[in-house]
Design an enzyme around this catalytic site. Structure first.
Site, PDB file in Angstrom:
ATOM      1  N   CYS A  42       3.106  -0.689 -16.453  1.00 41.65           N
ATOM      2  CA  CYS A  42       3.369  -2.047 -16.913  1.00 41.65           C
ATOM      3  C   CYS A  42       2.390  -2.975 -16.199  1.00 41.65           C
ATOM      4  O   CYS A  42       1.868  -2.644 -15.143  1.00 41.65           O
ATOM      5  CB  CYS A  42       4.812  -2.450 -16.636  1.00 41.65           C
ATOM      6  SG  CYS A  42       5.255  -2.477 -14.881  1.00 41.65           S
ATOM      7  N   HIS A  44       2.437   0.917  -4.075  1.00 37.72           N
ATOM      8  CA  HIS A  44       1.662   0.479  -5.245  1.00 37.72           C
ATOM      9  C   HIS A  44       0.535  -0.447  -4.781  1.00 37.72           C
ATOM     10  O   HIS A  44       0.677  -1.664  -4.789  1.00 37.72           O
ATOM     11  CB  HIS A  44       2.622  -0.236  -6.202  1.00 37.72           C
ATOM     12  CG  HIS A  44       2.006  -0.861  -7.397  1.00 37.72           C
ATOM     13  ND1 HIS A  44       0.809  -0.454  -7.959  1.00 37.72           N
ATOM     14  CD2 HIS A  44       2.448  -1.900  -8.173  1.00 37.72           C
ATOM     15  CE1 HIS A  44       0.541  -1.205  -9.006  1.00 37.72           C
ATOM     16  NE2 HIS A  44       1.525  -2.094  -9.156  1.00 37.72           N
ATOM     17  N   CYS A  57      -1.949  -4.783 -12.535  1.00 39.04           N
ATOM     18  CA  CYS A  57      -1.515  -3.465 -12.049  1.00 39.04           C
ATOM     19  C   CYS A  57      -2.167  -2.303 -12.792  1.00 39.04           C
ATOM     20  O   CYS A  57      -2.145  -1.173 -12.304  1.00 39.04           O
ATOM     21  CB  CYS A  57       0.000  -3.333 -12.165  1.00 39.04           C
ATOM     22  SG  CYS A  57       0.901  -4.497 -11.134  1.00 39.04           S
TER      23      CYS A  57
END
Length: 400
Positions: A386, A356, A90
């Site tokens: 994160c 996302h 991510c």
């Protein structure tokens, strides 16, 4: 030598499923649309751009075979333009910017394009396999569990109730709705097809009619797999002080699965002089930090502390924060751990409302932050995410 961001732009984000508006648009097309926009917007001499660094998490099928070079080739910037694709899960889109900044600060490069892309409707999460979760000889010793259960573990340990996380999710939707109405997403471009007809002109996942009652009606997403799949037991074995996992996360308070791309133009002061473009921001500090791979999603706070300490700053020196809303508990823990008020965090909503697109989000947050610093006439900002496997990444910028 300093590294500057001359611009940061992104595409609209489409729902990452077969009904999403961008399902028929390839990830290469998304990146190429941004490259063309950047070139035309600044009348950019493309010969000055040396490399394209793109984050992309699921590098198979449409996103395989080095999508950064594929997009560079399709962009007509010239045969000289190289491309490299990276994967820090991510954090990939922000990692791409940080690597570009490192090239510039070292003097090895003068001008690069960095960002990311993820077409989650066309290339499903987990399509690339991998030993981290799939190989028992790796997963079992590492106490590996799905991210959603890690998020529920954080909520359990920190005492966040279902109403707490739903209230955070509602705020994300309300803020995104207000930002959309106020036309604050200045870095965003529409997507048109090859004939110039509009495909998508707004972020498709924003839900203006979201209510606490509606969120409260949704079933927890990770309770069954946690209990039936044995992952709750794995988490409790690692954290024996926890008697029972409180499953509070669901589709409405977790990051939405979407398609999207973003890029930033990163270069030296000399490159800006050659282009005739004024920089928008300067990169002050970057950091990554590893955390326990079971709870996994606690990296933003220590990564941010590390980035701040490197340059003698503290959290009170930062005007605005962008903390990726992978799950509601992630930014909630960040705010509690660093004592940051919600009024300074994700002021235009976050991934719960907007989505996302894994490899792109870090760069999207960069553009969002610069836009808002300019709008509010503020100086400093911090982006943090994160990362799967137990990592965090952070970047601090100063508006120029």
């Amino acid at each position: 030598m300093e590294a500057y961001i001359y611009d940061a732009i992104r595409t609209v984000r489409g729902k990452g499923n077969k009904k999403g508006a961008l399902m028929g648009t390839t990830p290469t097309y998304l990146v190429t649309a941004l490259l063309n926009e950047l070139r035309d917007k600044h009348n950019l001499d493309t010969e000055l751009v040396e490399d394209v660094i793109l984050g992309c998490v699921t590098q198979v099928m449409d996103q395989g075979a080095n999508i950064a070079k594929t997009a560079a080739q399709q962009s007509n910037y010239g045969d000289h333009l190289c491309g490299v694709t990276l994967n820090r899960f991510c954090g990939s889109g922000l990692e791409a910017i940080n690597q570009a900044a490192a090239y510039v600060k070292s003097g090895f490069s003068e001008l690069l394009i960095a960002g990311g892309v993820e077409s989650m409707s066309r290339v499903k999460m987990g399509s690339d396999g991998g030993a981290l979760m799939m190989d028992p000889s790796v997963a079992l010793p590492g106490h590996a569990i799905p991210q959603g259960i890690s998020a529920d573990l954080i909520a359990t340990i920190d005492g966040y109730s279902r109403q707490d996380v739903d209230e955070f999710a509602l705020a994300s939707q309300q803020r995104a709705t207000a930002a959309e109405a106020d036309k604050r997403f200045k870095s965003r471009i529409d997507i048109h097809d090859i004939n110039g007809l509009p495909v998508l002109q707004t972020d498709e996942n924003i839900r203006p009619n979201t209510t606490l009652e509606g969120l409260g009606s949704l079933s927890p997403s990770f309770e069954m797999i946690g209990q039936m799949g044995g992952f709750d037991a794995v988490a409790i074995d690692r954290y024996p002080e926890v008697e029972k996992i409180n499953h509070v996360h669901h589709a409405g308070n977790s990051s939405a699965i979407v398609d999207g791309s973003a890029i930033a133009l990163v270069g030296s002061k000399e490159a800006g002089n050659k282009m005739g473009i004024a920089p928008r921001a300067k990169i002050l500090s970057v950091a990554v930090y590893g955390t326990d791979p079971t709870i996994m999603l606690t990296g933003p706070a220590p990564a941010s502390r590390k980035a701040l300490e490197k340059i003698g700053m503290n959290v009170n020196d930062i005007d605005l924060f962008e903390v990726n809303e992978a799950f509601a508990a992630v930014p909630m823990r960040f705010m509690n751990e660093l004592n940051v008020d919600h009024s300074k965090v994700n002021v235009n909503g976050g991934a719960i409302a907007l989505g996302h697109p894994l490899g792109a989000t870090g760069c999207i947050l960069m553009g969002t932050l610069i836009d808002e610093l300019e709008r509010r006439d503020l100086a400093t900002g911090l982006i943090t995410l994160c990362i799967g496997g137990g990592m965090g990444i952070a970047t601090i910028i100063e508006r120029v």
